[in-house]
Design a protein around this motif. Structure first.
Motif, PDB file in Angstrom:
ATOM      1  N   ARG A 158       0.842  -1.201   0.000  1.00  0.00           N
ATOM      2  CA  ARG A 158       0.000   0.000   0.000  1.00  0.00           C
ATOM      3  C   ARG A 158       0.873   1.245   0.000  1.00  0.00           C
ATOM      4  O   ARG A 158       2.085   1.177   0.166  1.00  0.00           O
ATOM      5  N   ALA A 159       0.222   2.395  -0.175  1.00  0.00           N
ATOM      6  CA  ALA A 159       0.942   3.654  -0.277  1.00  0.00           C
ATOM      7  C   ALA A 159       0.004   4.783   0.125  1.00  0.00           C
ATOM      8  O   ALA A 159      -1.224   4.628   0.130  1.00  0.00           O
ATOM      9  N   GLY A 160       0.596   5.925   0.455  1.00  0.00           N
ATOM     10  CA  GLY A 160      -0.211   7.077   0.822  1.00  0.00           C
ATOM     11  C   GLY A 160       0.536   8.370   0.575  1.00  0.00           C
ATOM     12  O   GLY A 160       1.768   8.396   0.513  1.00  0.00           O
ATOM     13  N   HIS A 161      -0.220   9.459   0.421  1.00  0.00           N
ATOM     14  CA  HIS A 161       0.360  10.790   0.257  1.00  0.00           C
ATOM     15  C   HIS A 161       0.210  11.568   1.557  1.00  0.00           C
ATOM     16  O   HIS A 161      -0.764  11.387   2.301  1.00  0.00           O
ATOM     17  N   PHE A 162       1.166  12.445   1.807  1.00  0.00           N
ATOM     18  CA  PHE A 162       1.105  13.280   2.998  1.00  0.00           C
ATOM     19  C   PHE A 162       0.039  14.370   2.828  1.00  0.00           C
ATOM     20  O   PHE A 162      -0.188  14.875   1.729  1.00  0.00           O
ATOM     21  N   ALA A 163      -0.586  14.738   3.948  1.00  0.00           N
ATOM     22  CA  ALA A 163      -1.526  15.868   3.934  1.00  0.00           C
ATOM     23  C   ALA A 163      -0.775  17.187   3.960  1.00  0.00           C
ATOM     24  O   ALA A 163      -1.236  18.188   3.396  1.00  0.00           O
ATOM     25  N   ASN A 164       0.391  17.206   4.615  1.00  0.00           N
ATOM     26  CA  ASN A 164       1.206  18.417   4.699  1.00  0.00           C
ATOM     27  C   ASN A 164       2.181  18.442   3.531  1.00  0.00           C
ATOM     28  O   ASN A 164       3.102  17.618   3.459  1.00  0.00           O
ATOM     29  N   LEU A 165       1.979  19.381   2.608  1.00  0.00           N
ATOM     30  CA  LEU A 165       2.783  19.449   1.391  1.00  0.00           C
ATOM     31  C   LEU A 165       3.340  20.854   1.189  1.00  0.00           C
ATOM     32  O   LEU A 165       2.702  21.852   1.559  1.00  0.00           O
ATOM     33  N   LEU A 166       4.510  20.925   0.586  1.00  0.00           N
ATOM     34  CA  LEU A 166       5.092  22.204   0.226  1.00  0.00           C
ATOM     35  C   LEU A 166       4.260  22.847  -0.879  1.00  0.00           C
ATOM     36  O   LEU A 166       3.911  22.198  -1.863  1.00  0.00           O
ATOM     37  N   GLN A 167       3.954  24.136  -0.707  1.00  0.00           N
ATOM     38  CA  GLN A 167       3.241  24.911  -1.711  1.00  0.00           C
ATOM     39  C   GLN A 167       4.222  25.898  -2.341  1.00  0.00           C
ATOM     40  O   GLN A 167       4.874  26.663  -1.636  1.00  0.00           O
ATOM     41  N   VAL A 168       4.341  25.855  -3.659  1.00  0.00           N
ATOM     42  CA  VAL A 168       5.257  26.767  -4.352  1.00  0.00           C
ATOM     43  C   VAL A 168       4.508  27.482  -5.460  1.00  0.00           C
ATOM     44  O   VAL A 168       3.516  26.973  -5.998  1.00  0.00           O
ATOM     45  N   THR A 169       4.994  28.663  -5.795  1.00  0.00           N
ATOM     46  CA  THR A 169       4.454  29.422  -6.918  1.00  0.00           C
ATOM     47  C   THR A 169       5.507  29.462  -8.010  1.00  0.00           C
ATOM     48  O   THR A 169       6.612  29.985  -7.801  1.00  0.00           O
TER      49      THR A 169
END
Length: 406
Positions: free
Chosen positions: A225-236
């Motif tokens: 199984r696998a999962g993505h983090f809820a806390n992610l870097l936001q870039v412009t």
């Protein structure tokens, strides 16, 4: 370590009792003799099982920072063109030979891979870049790091002569996926789309985290199984807001008759803002050990990957993620001697600027949550010298042989 010294009182022991005690100790003495003296039980005993692990960051092939910091569409297409040129110059088909050699030399049972890039191209367009919901148009595969590495690992159809591959994929997960136009050929004014300065191509990067298992080594697994983090870097990037998707992969495994354990591979955020506390990677580490996270289980846990963090780093903020894991009961099960990160050059050709002196800190780790059941037997750093004219990656590799106890 302080050791208390027990006081011994002389007593008279009946002879019959002594004889009984000796008979009782015979099986224990025989079992001790079966042990090889290094904590590893020989064949026929079940005191400990060796589990060989490795974490390897493959390096995506280029420095993304110029595109992230580019101002204006013209500068952006020039930067993405430079990225595509660097990927070509860094020649993953050749680097895959060295990476495969590292893995085959150590023969890990389980391998955690990060930055397993998939590079694709297509006609120049801004649609996907401007609209995250648009269907990707860059579909022609240029470099598939996973298939290239597996081809090298499994060349010759395996040592057992039965035609089986040496390694296979247990789980693979797509992470950051980004498509944008670029001026790859460096020529001005030849782009077919007049709205995109000089861009003659779209380039698409899909990052992946992968777990490999070794065939013919007594490895079985379930619950991939696998999962993505809820806390992610936001870039412009050139006026467009992007989320940098990262996550984890996991399996529950047994190796050569061992008890079941959880094996987790992850890649925490690399481009944290220096002033943010807690850092994004620390928040991601917290997700790994939180209730419902992949390391929260009654099973023994082996966690490895590129944590982009350590307890002894140049920047104090970089310690947060590692300290979060330590506070949750995770313990180091890998060596930091020699250090394994990272080349200061984005170009990996020998003589292009990187040197072994650049390896001055550690971000790749093997950790366990149950120190009473999982012990470190040996650990090695691999890939600290170029081969075939290239460094295998901007990271070195990290191998740990662990003993899983009952």
């Amino acid at each position: 370590m302080n050791h208390a010294r027990a006081a011994i009182r002389r007593t008279v022991v009946p002879l019959a009792f002594v004889a009984t005690l000796v008979l009782a100790l015979v099986p224990a003495l025989a079992a001790a003799k079966a042990n090889d003296g290094h904590g590893k039980a020989k064949s026929g005993t079940s005191k400990a099982k060796e589990v060989r692990t490795m974490t390897r960051n493959l390096y995506l092939g280029a420095d993304l920072a110029p595109a992230i910091s580019a101002e204006g569409l013209g500068a952006f297409t020039e930067a993405t063109g430079q990225i595509l040129r660097e990927v070509t110059a860094n020649n993953f088909p050749t680097r895959a030979k060295g990476l495969a050699r590292e893995i085959l030399k150590k023969e890990p049972d389980l391998v955690g891979l990060q930055e397993v890039a998939l590079w694709r191209t297509g006609p120049p367009s801004l649609e996907v870049f401007l609209n995250s919901g648009a269907k990707p148009t860059a579909t022609a595969v240029r470099y598939d790091y996973l298939s290239e590495l597996l081809a090298r690992l499994n060349k010759g159809k395996g040592k057992n002569g039965k035609g089986k591959p040496r390694y296979r994929v247990a789980v693979s997960q797509d992470e950051f996926d980004f498509e944008a136009p670029g001026n790859e050929n460096g020529v001005a004014g030849d782009g077919p789309n007049g709205a995109i300065p000089n861009a003659e191509i779209n380039g698409r990067l899909t990052m992946r985290d992968v777990i490999l298992v070794r065939n013919g080594a007594g490895v079985t697994f379930k619950r991939a199984r696998a999962g993505h983090f809820a806390n992610l870097l936001q870039v412009t990037v050139s006026g467009v807001n992007l989320s940098v998707t990262r996550g984890w992969t996991a399996i529950d495994a047994k190796v050569r008759g061992s008890h079941l354990f959880r094996f987790v591979n992850t890649h925490l955020e690399a481009f944290d803002p220096a002033t943010q506390v807690p850092s994004i990677r620390a928040l991601q580490a917290g997700e790994l050990v939180a209730a419902g996270g992949p390391t929260t289980t009654k099973l023994p846990v082996i966690l490895l990957g590129d944590l982009n963090s350590d307890d002894d780093t140049v920047e104090p903020g970089d310690r947060q993620a590692y300290e979060t894991l330590l506070a949750a009961g995770m313990r180091e099960r890998s060596t930091g001697k020699p250090l394994s990160c990272c080349l200061n050059s984005s170009l990996l050709a020998e003589g292009a600027g990187g040197s072994v002196a650049d390896f001055d800190h550690q971000v790749d780790h093997v950790m366990t949550r149950d120190p009473k059941k999982v012990k470190l037997k040996a650990s090695y750093v691999t890939g600290r010298q170029p081969v075939n004219g290239f460094w295998d990656s901007d990271h070195a590799g990290l191998y740990s042989s662990l003993q899983l106890r009952k």
